[in-house]
Design a protein around this motif. Structure first.
Motif, PDB file in Angstrom:
ATOM      1  N   HIS A 136     -24.004  72.488 -39.452  1.00 11.44           N
ATOM      2  CA  HIS A 136     -24.917  71.411 -39.859  1.00 11.44           C
ATOM      3  C   HIS A 136     -24.405  70.045 -39.417  1.00 11.44           C
ATOM      4  O   HIS A 136     -23.214  69.746 -39.542  1.00 11.44           O
ATOM      5  CB  HIS A 136     -25.096  71.408 -41.376  1.00 11.44           C
ATOM      6  N   SER A 165     -25.257  78.068 -48.043  1.00 13.16           N
ATOM      7  CA  SER A 165     -24.760  79.053 -47.073  1.00 13.16           C
ATOM      8  C   SER A 165     -24.473  80.383 -47.742  1.00 13.16           C
ATOM      9  O   SER A 165     -24.425  81.422 -47.077  1.00 13.16           O
ATOM     10  CB  SER A 165     -23.486  78.529 -46.403  1.00 13.16           C
ATOM     11  N   ASN A 166     -24.269  80.353 -49.068  1.00 13.29           N
ATOM     12  CA  ASN A 166     -23.931  81.573 -49.808  1.00 13.29           C
ATOM     13  C   ASN A 166     -25.146  82.287 -50.390  1.00 13.29           C
ATOM     14  O   ASN A 166     -25.006  83.272 -51.098  1.00 13.29           O
ATOM     15  CB  ASN A 166     -22.987  81.234 -50.973  1.00 13.29           C
ATOM     16  N   GLY A 201     -19.747  72.973 -40.846  1.00 12.31           N
ATOM     17  CA  GLY A 201     -20.195  74.259 -40.326  1.00 12.31           C
ATOM     18  C   GLY A 201     -21.120  74.037 -39.150  1.00 12.31           C
ATOM     19  O   GLY A 201     -20.779  73.340 -38.191  1.00 12.31           O
ATOM     20  N   ARG A 225     -22.224  74.546 -48.906  1.00 13.03           N
ATOM     21  CA  ARG A 225     -21.562  75.823 -49.200  1.00 13.03           C
ATOM     22  C   ARG A 225     -22.452  76.707 -50.069  1.00 13.03           C
ATOM     23  O   ARG A 225     -22.579  77.909 -49.827  1.00 13.03           O
ATOM     24  CB  ARG A 225     -20.227  75.580 -49.906  1.00 13.03           C
TER      25      ARG A 225
END
Length: 204
Positions: A33, A88-89, A31, A85
């Protein structure tokens, strides 16, 4: 015709997935990062490094994984992807099994590499401990990775070395993940079983 120079094994780029290794540092993007990974063996200052992690004395936040608990490069990458992930959520509604379990992104990497559902046990058994002699350093969005590398008293190793399992290490990891070596006889089956175990541990 002039002879072609051989490419250094310490420097290469896999353009298809933006993965590169420079001076034995494995660097890739997830992403937004930037992730950097370094592998060491013959580490002699694990106790000091562990104390630095506990007391927040590292130059910046990082995940220090005990190399004896890691089966392959894909094992490391899977943990990193899962941790990123989950973080990020955090701003959206997610399922319980896909939610953040620890206080920081880097401790989440350690948790996501472990078969343990207990956060404390996962950090103790998969993270660095006083007897660790092999070490995997994961830094996400670090400003200067070399500052952390300079603290480690050990021999840098290429990331590919993570894929080389001795019979002893294979047995230890199989016991931790409760795997049958008869069924997971091939390296592919062994690795796939580990990744499946980690992916499902927060569901059951």
């Amino acid at each position: 015709a002039p002879r072609r120079k051989k490419k250094s094994m310490a420097k290469f780029i896999l353009h298809n997935n933006a993965l590169e290794e420079v001076d034995l540092v494995w660097k890739f993007q997830v992403g937004n990062h930037i992730v950097e990974v370094a592998v060491y063996d013959q580490v002699v200052n694990a106790t000091n490094l562990r104390e630095a992690v506990i007391n927040g004395k590292l130059p910046f936040e990082a995940a220090l994984l005990d190399g004896a608990a890691i089966a392959s490069r894909r094992h490391v990458m899977s943990a990193i992807y899962q941790a990123i992930r989950r973080y990020s959520n955090t701003q959206i509604v997610v399922k319980a099994n896909d939610s953040v379990k620890t206080r920081t992104l880097h401790s989440e990497v350690v948790y996501c590499a472990s078969p343990e559902k207990s956060i404390g046990i996962a950090l103790q058994t998969t993270g660095i401990h006083n007897e660790s002699t092999t070490l995997i350093v994961v830094a996400i969005d670090a400003l200067d990775f070399s500052k952390l590398k300079s603290l480690i008293q050990g021999r840098p190793r290429p990331p590919q070395s993570l894929d080389l399992l001795s019979d002893e290490k294979r047995l230890v990891i199989a016991n931790r993940f409760k795997l049958s070596l008869d069924f997971e006889a091939t390296p592919q089956n062994f690795e796939s079983s580990i990744l499946t175990n980690i992916a499902l541990k927060d569901i059951w």
